[in-house]
Design an enzyme around this catalytic site. Structure first.
Site, PDB file in Angstrom:
ATOM      1  N   SER A 186       0.770  -1.332  -0.071  1.00 19.21           N
ATOM      2  CA  SER A 186      -0.081   0.007   0.011  1.00 19.21           C
ATOM      3  C   SER A 186       0.856   1.263  -0.045  1.00 19.21           C
ATOM      4  O   SER A 186       2.125   1.136   0.395  1.00 19.21           O
ATOM      5  CB  SER A 186      -0.898   0.017   1.190  1.00 19.21           C
ATOM      6  OG  SER A 186      -1.449   1.216   1.247  1.00 19.21           O
ATOM      7  N   TYR A 223      -2.406  -0.806  11.086  1.00 16.65           N
ATOM      8  CA  TYR A 223      -2.255  -1.200   9.568  1.00 16.65           C
ATOM      9  C   TYR A 223      -0.973  -0.624   9.346  1.00 16.65           C
ATOM     10  O   TYR A 223      -0.383  -1.254   8.426  1.00 16.65           O
ATOM     11  CB  TYR A 223      -3.535  -0.904   8.944  1.00 16.65           C
ATOM     12  CG  TYR A 223      -3.535  -1.159   7.340  1.00 16.65           C
ATOM     13  CD1 TYR A 223      -3.930  -2.560   6.997  1.00 16.65           C
ATOM     14  CD2 TYR A 223      -3.122  -0.188   6.483  1.00 16.65           C
ATOM     15  CE1 TYR A 223      -3.903  -2.750   5.641  1.00 16.65           C
ATOM     16  CE2 TYR A 223      -3.136  -0.500   5.044  1.00 16.65           C
ATOM     17  CZ  TYR A 223      -3.560  -1.874   4.930  1.00 16.65           C
ATOM     18  OH  TYR A 223      -3.470  -2.267   3.443  1.00 16.65           O
ATOM     19  N   LYS A 265       2.234  -2.661   7.489  1.00 18.84           N
ATOM     20  CA  LYS A 265       2.657  -2.496   6.328  1.00 18.84           C
ATOM     21  C   LYS A 265       4.023  -2.055   6.219  1.00 18.84           C
ATOM     22  O   LYS A 265       5.074  -2.186   5.051  1.00 18.84           O
ATOM     23  CB  LYS A 265       1.711  -1.643   5.444  1.00 18.84           C
ATOM     24  CG  LYS A 265       0.242  -2.052   5.052  1.00 18.84           C
ATOM     25  CD  LYS A 265       0.393  -3.449   4.278  1.00 18.84           C
ATOM     26  CE  LYS A 265      -0.907  -3.814   3.688  1.00 18.84           C
ATOM     27  NZ  LYS A 265      -0.798  -5.234   3.070  1.00 18.84           N
TER      28      LYS A 265
END
Length: 343
Positions: free
Chosen positions: A147, A160, A164
């Site tokens: 991402s 999150y 990542k």
């Protein structure tokens, strides 16, 4: 030939984690359309069953394996099931994740740990399982679905974003080791933008409004196309999908302090809309478990999501033109940030 690109090759054995919905679901269909055998790994029974049917209709062969990717032994066992059924593994796509939309101080320790175990360690365990079968054959490709948030943290998604970022560092380390060993196994990462997936209706949400992706929003098929391409051209260390991803990553490289202030000003509101979240939370259990619902690949943003990305074409066909476009986007993004922060 070891390490060769296989952009026109069908009939491969592909493993996709998080295949019951969203990007994983769209990616499974995309591989199946090439005639690949696709192993679908996830927790949700309803979603997996529907995904398997879509794979078969698209022209592929499906294998359903129910697994929680945070369980290392279960992931190893799943990989062995794939090899027992199909003989080997050519491509492993790490995609499964979970998250919490909330300020950091409102995320409990167990919740933060759970996001990390699924979203980060799930990739680690999947990669380890894939390598166990790829290294002896000296061939295979691992695609890490990343991402823009692998480089750039945003408010309300600390767990999150942290996961990542960890995947990014882990993958770079592994890539260096494979290159040192002159291995025929490849690893690459695909950095994605905001997508129209069901995740915004099934993540744990403690915001005042309903969760939504930061605009511009892309359809999951855009991501799936990039993942399939990356799996066949894994000599590239990384692919960026969407103009917003390129602009964000370049602005972060040029003016991270300005980007901090811009995101502080805009991204709390940009990640929510009017209304209260009333859907399931998939942090501990699959979203389709107690409800018997198949969420599919698309979320509720079809009316605004776009189905193509010119920037993705530039990324796949990079050269002097691609470099010029990308650098130009970064400069424009940095100037825009500076103007908005001063207001």
């Amino acid at each position: 030939m070891r390490g060769t690109d296989t952009s026109h090759q069908g009939g491969r054995v592909v493993v996709v984690t998080g295949a019951s919905g969203g990007v994983g679901r769209a990616t499974a269909r995309a591989f199946a359309a090439r005639g690949d055998k696709v192993a679908l790994l996830a927790r949700g029974r309803e979603g997996l069953a529907a995904a398997a049917e879509e794979v078969r209709r698209a022209g592929g062969e499906a294998l359903v394996v129910g697994v929680d990717v945070s369980d290392a032994q279960a992931v190893d066992d799943a990989a062995q099931q794939v090899v027992d059924a199909f003989g080997h593994i050519d491509v492993w796509v790490n995609n499964a994740f979970t998250g919490v939309f909330a300020p950091f101080t409102e995320i409990g320790p167990d919740e933060f740990r759970r996001v990390t175990e699924v979203t980060y360690l799930g990739f680690v365990f999947g990669t380890r399982a894939a390598l166990r079968h790829m290294l002896p054959r000296d061939r295979g490709t691992i695609v890490q679905v990343g991402s823009a948030l692998a480089y750039r943290g945003i408010p309300l998604q600390s767990a999150y974003c942290g996961a990542k970022h960890a995947i990014q560092g882990f993958n770079e380390s592994l890539r260096c080791e494979l290159l040192h060993a002159r291995s025929g196994v490849r690893t690459t990462m695909v950095q994605l933008p905001g997508l129209n997936t069901p995740q915004f209706d099934w993540v744990l949400n403690r915001m005042e409004g309903r969760a939504r992706p930061v605009a511009p929003v892309y359809q999951p098929e855009v991501a799936a196309k990039a993942i399939v391409h990356a799996a066949s051209h894994a000599r590239r260390r990384e692919y960026w999908v969407g103009g917003s991803t390129a602009a964000t990553l370049l602005a972060n490289a040029v003016a991270p302090g300005l980007l901090d202030r811009y995101l502080a000003r805009t991204n709390v509101d940009a990640q929510q809309q009017t209304g209260r979240h009333d859907g399931p939370a998939n942090l501990w259990e699959p979203a389709d478990g107690p409800h018997g619902q198949d969420f599919g690949a698309h979320g509720r943003f079809d009316d605004e999501a776009v189905g193509n990305s010119p920037q993705q074409w530039v990324s796949r066909n990079r050269g002097w033109m691609g470099a010029a476009v990308t650098v130009g986007a970064g400069i424009l993004a940095a100037r825009k940030l500076a103007g908005q922060v001063r207001r």
